[in-house]
Design a protein around this motif. Structure first.
Motif, PDB file in Angstrom:
ATOM      1  N   PRO A   1       0.817  -1.228   0.000  1.00 21.33           N
ATOM      2  CA  PRO A   1       0.000   0.000   0.000  1.00 21.33           C
ATOM      3  C   PRO A   1       0.848   1.274   0.000  1.00 21.33           C
ATOM      4  CG  PRO A   1       0.022  -0.978   2.190  1.00 21.33           C
ATOM      5  CD  PRO A   1       0.753  -1.927   1.283  1.00 21.33           C
ATOM      6  N   PHE A   2       2.145   1.154   0.285  1.00 16.97           N
ATOM      7  CA  PHE A   2       3.001   2.337   0.373  1.00 16.97           C
ATOM      8  C   PHE A   2       3.803   2.582  -0.899  1.00 16.97           C
ATOM      9  CE2 PHE A   2       2.417   0.711   4.687  1.00 16.97           C
ATOM     10  CZ  PHE A   2       1.793   1.809   5.258  1.00 16.97           C
ATOM     11  N   LYS A   3       3.596   1.721  -1.893  1.00 19.65           N
ATOM     12  CA  LYS A   3       4.323   1.873  -3.148  1.00 19.65           C
ATOM     13  C   LYS A   3       3.920   3.188  -3.811  1.00 19.65           C
ATOM     14  CE  LYS A   3       5.014  -0.283  -7.597  1.00 19.65           C
ATOM     15  NZ  LYS A   3       4.412  -1.113  -8.612  1.00 19.65           N
ATOM     16  N   GLU A   4       4.912   3.872  -4.356  1.00 19.38           N
ATOM     17  CA  GLU A   4       4.628   5.137  -5.049  1.00 19.38           C
ATOM     18  C   GLU A   4       3.678   4.875  -6.211  1.00 19.38           C
ATOM     19  OE1 GLU A   4       6.473   8.337  -4.887  1.00 19.38           O
ATOM     20  OE2 GLU A   4       7.605   7.817  -3.102  1.00 19.38           O
ATOM     21  N   LYS A   5       2.629   5.700  -6.337  1.00 19.99           N
ATOM     22  CA  LYS A   5       1.621   5.489  -7.365  1.00 19.99           C
ATOM     23  C   LYS A   5       2.134   5.936  -8.748  1.00 19.99           C
ATOM     24  CE  LYS A   5      -1.662   4.069  -4.565  1.00 19.99           C
ATOM     25  NZ  LYS A   5      -0.887   3.355  -3.589  1.00 19.99           N
ATOM     26  N   GLY A   6       3.019   6.841  -8.753  1.00 18.08           N
ATOM     27  CA  GLY A   6       3.543   7.328 -10.014  1.00 18.08           C
ATOM     28  C   GLY A   6       4.711   8.233  -9.709  1.00 18.08           C
ATOM     29  N   GLY A   7       5.476   8.525 -10.679  1.00 17.54           N
ATOM     30  CA  GLY A   7       6.619   9.375 -10.438  1.00 17.54           C
ATOM     31  C   GLY A   7       6.387  10.760 -11.009  1.00 17.54           C
ATOM     32  N   CYS A   8       7.362  11.576 -10.862  1.00 18.16           N
ATOM     33  CA  CYS A   8       7.301  12.892 -11.508  1.00 18.16           C
ATOM     34  C   CYS A   8       8.634  13.078 -12.219  1.00 18.16           C
ATOM     35  CB  CYS A   8       7.036  14.005 -10.507  1.00 18.16           C
ATOM     36  SG  CYS A   8       8.354  14.256  -9.331  1.00 18.16           S
ATOM     37  N   THR A   9       8.582  13.744 -13.321  1.00 13.71           N
ATOM     38  CA  THR A   9       9.829  13.994 -14.045  1.00 13.71           C
ATOM     39  C   THR A   9      10.079  15.479 -14.039  1.00 13.71           C
ATOM     40  OG1 THR A   9       8.586  14.050 -16.112  1.00 13.71           O
ATOM     41  CG2 THR A   9       9.650  11.967 -15.544  1.00 13.71           C
ATOM     42  N   ILE A  10      11.323  15.797 -13.889  1.00 16.90           N
ATOM     43  CA  ILE A  10      11.737  17.207 -13.905  1.00 16.90           C
ATOM     44  C   ILE A  10      12.513  17.406 -15.202  1.00 16.90           C
ATOM     45  CG2 ILE A  10      13.100  18.986 -12.782  1.00 16.90           C
ATOM     46  CD1 ILE A  10      12.626  17.359 -10.155  1.00 16.90           C
TER      47      ILE A  10
END
Length: 71
Positions: free
Chosen positions: A61-70
């Motif tokens: 349940p703590f897995k990141e749902k998605g990332g962000c790119t810079i």
């Protein structure tokens, strides 16, 4: 409840006494006996222990749902 630093010495002593009255009722056992039982229990549950075998990625349940790119 109030924070301990806001209490008078008498109130703190009464709180400690109440705690000791509760603790004195606890059944006591030899560590040589309970330690062995605790070890056996832990070993019997090791196969299901997520800290030992890990958590599958799809069930975490703590897995990141998605990332962000810079960029």
């Amino acid at each position: 409840g109030r924070m301990a630093q806001d209490m008078t010495e008498k109130e703190l002593l009464k709180m400690e006494l109440d705690q000791l009255k509760k603790e004195v009722k606890n059944e006591r056992q030899m560590v040589s006996k309970t330690g062995k039982e605790l070890k056996e229990y832990i070993e019997s549950m090791a196969a299901e222990d997520p800290l030992l075998k890990g958590v599958p990625e799809d069930k975490n349940p703590f897995k990141e749902k998605g990332g962000c790119t810079i960029s």
